[in-house]
Motif scaffolding. Structure first.
Motif, mmCIF file in Angstrom:
data_model
loop_
_atom_site.group_PDB
_atom_site.id
_atom_site.type_symbol
_atom_site.label_atom_id
_atom_site.label_comp_id
_atom_site.label_asym_id
_atom_site.label_seq_id
_atom_site.Cartn_x
_atom_site.Cartn_y
_atom_site.Cartn_z
ATOM 1 N N GLY A 50 0.805 -1.206 0.000
ATOM 2 C CA GLY A 50 0.000 0.000 0.000
ATOM 3 C C GLY A 50 0.841 1.261 0.000
ATOM 4 N N ALA A 51 0.176 2.361 -0.198
ATOM 5 C CA ALA A 51 0.859 3.663 -0.193
ATOM 6 C C ALA A 51 0.014 4.679 0.551
ATOM 7 N N GLY A 52 -0.603 4.232 1.620
ATOM 8 C CA GLY A 52 -1.470 5.110 2.399
ATOM 9 C C GLY A 52 -2.931 4.873 2.075
ATOM 10 N N GLN A 53 -3.800 5.005 3.082
ATOM 11 C CA GLN A 53 -5.225 4.816 2.885
ATOM 12 C C GLN A 53 -5.985 5.963 3.497
ATOM 13 N N GLY A 54 -7.088 6.299 2.852
ATOM 14 C CA GLY A 54 -7.929 7.360 3.361
ATOM 15 C C GLY A 54 -8.776 6.887 4.525
ATOM 16 N N PRO A 55 -9.300 7.823 5.300
ATOM 17 C CA PRO A 55 -10.121 7.464 6.456
ATOM 18 C C PRO A 55 -11.510 7.002 6.036
ATOM 19 N N ILE A 56 -12.143 6.221 6.922
ATOM 20 C CA ILE A 56 -13.539 5.853 6.715
ATOM 21 C C ILE A 56 -14.397 7.071 7.017
ATOM 22 N N THR A 57 -15.304 7.411 6.122
ATOM 23 C CA THR A 57 -16.184 8.557 6.328
ATOM 24 C C THR A 57 -17.426 8.111 7.078
ATOM 25 N N PRO A 58 -17.657 8.615 8.302
ATOM 26 C CA PRO A 58 -18.845 8.194 9.056
ATOM 27 C C PRO A 58 -20.132 8.574 8.343
ATOM 28 N N PHE A 59 -21.124 7.687 8.404
ATOM 29 C CA PHE A 59 -22.430 7.987 7.862
ATOM 30 C C PHE A 59 -23.260 8.687 8.931
ATOM 31 N N LYS A 60 -24.384 9.267 8.507
ATOM 32 C CA LYS A 60 -25.252 9.963 9.439
ATOM 33 C C LYS A 60 -25.696 9.006 10.534
ATOM 34 N N GLY A 61 -25.567 9.400 11.789
ATOM 35 C CA GLY A 61 -25.972 8.558 12.902
ATOM 36 C C GLY A 61 -24.899 7.588 13.356
ATOM 37 N N GLN A 62 -23.762 7.584 12.664
ATOM 38 C CA GLN A 62 -22.683 6.662 13.036
ATOM 39 C C GLN A 62 -21.662 7.400 13.881
ATOM 40 N N VAL A 63 -21.209 6.739 14.932
ATOM 41 C CA VAL A 63 -20.168 7.311 15.759
ATOM 42 C C VAL A 63 -18.860 7.269 14.996
ATOM 43 N N ALA A 64 -18.147 8.382 14.976
ATOM 44 C CA ALA A 64 -16.883 8.438 14.255
ATOM 45 C C ALA A 64 -15.947 7.344 14.735
ATOM 46 N N GLY A 65 -15.336 6.654 13.777
ATOM 47 C CA GLY A 65 -14.403 5.587 14.088
ATOM 48 C C GLY A 65 -15.048 4.230 14.201
ATOM 49 N N ALA A 66 -16.396 4.166 14.255
ATOM 50 C CA ALA A 66 -17.095 2.880 14.341
ATOM 51 C C ALA A 66 -17.469 2.423 12.939
ATOM 52 N N PRO A 67 -17.018 1.256 12.528
ATOM 53 C CA PRO A 67 -17.235 0.812 11.157
ATOM 54 C C PRO A 67 -18.556 0.104 10.915
ATOM 55 N N SER A 68 -19.433 -0.021 11.949
ATOM 56 C CA SER A 68 -20.610 -0.880 11.824
ATOM 57 C C SER A 68 -21.552 -0.444 10.715
ATOM 58 N N ALA A 69 -21.654 0.843 10.418
ATOM 59 C CA ALA A 69 -22.573 1.303 9.391
ATOM 60 C C ALA A 69 -22.170 0.823 8.004
ATOM 61 N N LEU A 70 -20.921 0.424 7.837
ATOM 62 C CA LEU A 70 -20.453 -0.050 6.544
ATOM 63 C C LEU A 70 -20.501 -1.564 6.441
ATOM 64 N N ALA A 71 -20.956 -2.223 7.512
ATOM 65 C CA ALA A 71 -20.895 -3.675 7.533
ATOM 66 C C ALA A 71 -21.997 -4.334 6.718
ATOM 67 N N ALA A 72 -22.995 -3.562 6.308
ATOM 68 C CA ALA A 72 -24.125 -4.137 5.580
ATOM 69 C C ALA A 72 -23.798 -4.226 4.095
ATOM 70 N N SER A 73 -23.045 -5.245 3.718
ATOM 71 C CA SER A 73 -22.717 -5.438 2.313
ATOM 72 C C SER A 73 -23.790 -6.295 1.655
ATOM 73 N N VAL A 74 -23.986 -6.094 0.359
ATOM 74 C CA VAL A 74 -24.995 -6.849 -0.365
ATOM 75 C C VAL A 74 -24.388 -8.138 -0.899
ATOM 76 N N GLN A 75 -25.240 -9.125 -1.175
ATOM 77 C CA GLN A 75 -24.752 -10.393 -1.704
ATOM 78 C C GLN A 75 -24.146 -10.182 -3.085
#
Length: 435
Positions: A50-75
């Motif tokens: 790698g050469a560096g990665q950008g931060p996860i952008t929190p979604f509305k209602g998501q606590v900053a730094g918590a990745p749970s809002a992105l865990a809902a991936s589709v099949q």
């Protein structure tokens, strides 16, 4: 006991290892990159990781730094994940943890997030597993669309989508990755180039295997010499096998889940089944039901493997087992004199029951709870009913076999004959399977 196997068609059996391995970090000694597979991009072997990665952008209602809002991936299927990854190859994209393309960050983890069809802008290498999107797997479990992950943070982390092994040694593979010089499809030593951290196999929890459907084909069982002949739905023979003893009833099914049907036999005097995975050697012997019952085979629970069943013609009762031992379903369906049927009538991925009423030449497609989904009148008196997915669309259709002319009649819509041909000899019994 069943006789020895005669020469038969070559069948490809798929095998997948299920051992969970924990992989140690790659040694930090010098390592030479393997020769690239034809078609894979050849780049400077020093351009890795790698050469560096950008931060996860929190979604509305998501606590900053918590990745749970992105865990809902589709099949997503494996072929779709590979196609998505391949879609960024050759685009000339620049690696940038602040940039984006199609809504995803243009870095290694943004690229794999895109391939897995996760929410934009994508996860980073530290978040795939903790978020619940992915899980660690073993080396032997790797399939197209999985990944090799170094879950360190920032520029120390990296992720590569796995495409396929370069050869049976499994010492190198072809993968998709986004590095400092862009998106590449290239040959990589397993698990990754040395000295760049610890890489382990990982799988998107929402990825599914592609459904590979094979059409049902007909065949015949010659009772005089206990020989199965596997046909090609055009009057030709793909292979033959001698199996069983006089008076036994023929059976065919995918007993081991390799997508290829093999032969079996049922001794009606003892109620004993003999099942073979190679059309010769008996792999399973089991007593199920009572003497005089009619043998059945089907994938009753949708696990990709056929198991046995039996039909009691005196009570019109089906007995089905998912483990070739214990009765999972017993249901009364039909009337005395009916012949039992098996098929996936609704494209559900699992087989169900049915009956054929010979007096009216009517097929009744049922459920394992005893209700009727549909019915169709087809064929002539004294013809033998057959069922199969003749056009590989996932739904079982009906057919019939005229024993006086050894002619099969197959329909894809339960009414109009789509195919008819002569196969077999007088006295043969029709069989069907994915040969």
């Amino acid at each position: 006991m069943p006789s020895s196997r005669l020469p038969l068609r070559t069948a490809t059996a798929l095998a997948a290892g299920l051992t969970a391995l924990t992989l140690a970090a790659a040694p930090v000694h010098a390592q030479t990159a393997p020769a690239p597979e034809p078609g894979a991009t050849v780049i400077d072997h020093h351009d890795k990781g790698g050469a560096g990665q950008g931060p996860i952008t929190p979604f509305k209602g998501q606590v900053a730094g918590a990745p749970s809002a992105l865990a809902a991936s589709v099949q997503i299927t494996r072929s779709e994940a590979i196609a998505r990854a391949n879609g960024w190859v050759g685009k000339g994209l620049d690696y940038s943890w602040t940039g984006s393309y199609q809504g995803y960050r243009t870095d290694c983890s943004g690229y794999v997030s895109m391939g897995w069809k996760l929410a934009t802008p994508g996860l980073d290498t530290t978040s795939f597993v903790p978020s619940g999107v992915a899980s660690w797997i073993g080396k032997g479990d790797l399939k197209p669309g999985d990944a090799l992950l170094n879950d360190a943070a920032g520029a120390n982390g990296h992720v590569v989508m796995f495409d396929h092994w370069t050869d049976s040694s499994q010492s190198s593979y072809v993968g998709y990755e986004f590095t400092g010089s862009g998106v590449h499809h290239r040959t990589i030593p397993y698990p990754y180039f040395s000295g760049l951290g610890t890489y382990r196999p990982v799988r998107n929890n929402s990825i599914v295997d592609d459904v590979v459907r094979r059409p049902s084909l007909v065949g015949v069982y010659h009772q005089a010499n206990q020989t199965f002949y596997e046909g090609n739905n055009a009057g030709g023979t793909l292979g033959s096998a001698k199996y069983g003893n006089p008076g036994w009833m023929p059976l065919a099914g995918d007993w081991n889940g390799d997508k290829v049907s093999s032969v079996g036999a049922y001794d009606p005097t003892t109620g004993k089944f003999y099942l073979s995975n190679d059309n010769g050697t008996t792999a399973t012997t089991v007593t199920f039901g009572n003497p005089g019952w009619i043998p059945l085979a089907g994938d009753w629970n949708g696990d990709g493997r056929d198991t046995i069943g039996a039909y009691d013609p005196t009570t019109s009762t089906f007995y089905l087992t998912n483990d070739n031992t214990n009765t999972a379903v017993n249901v009364t369906y039909g009337s005395p004199g009916d012949k039992p049927l098996v098929g996936d009538w609704s494209n559900s991925g699992r087989d169900s029951i049915g009956v054929y009423h010979p007096d009216t030449q009517t097929y009744y497609e049922g459920t394992i709870t005893g209700t009727t989904l549909g019915s169709a009148k087809y064929g002539n008196p004294n013809w033998t009913p057959v069922t199969g997915d003749w056009n590989a669309d996932g739904t079982t259709s009906i057919g019939a076999y005229d024993p006086t002319t050894s002619t099969f009649y197959l329909t894809n819509d339960n009414g109009t004959t789509a195919n008819s041909f002569v196969y077999g000899s007088p006295g043969d019994l029709p069989i069907t399977g994915a040969w």
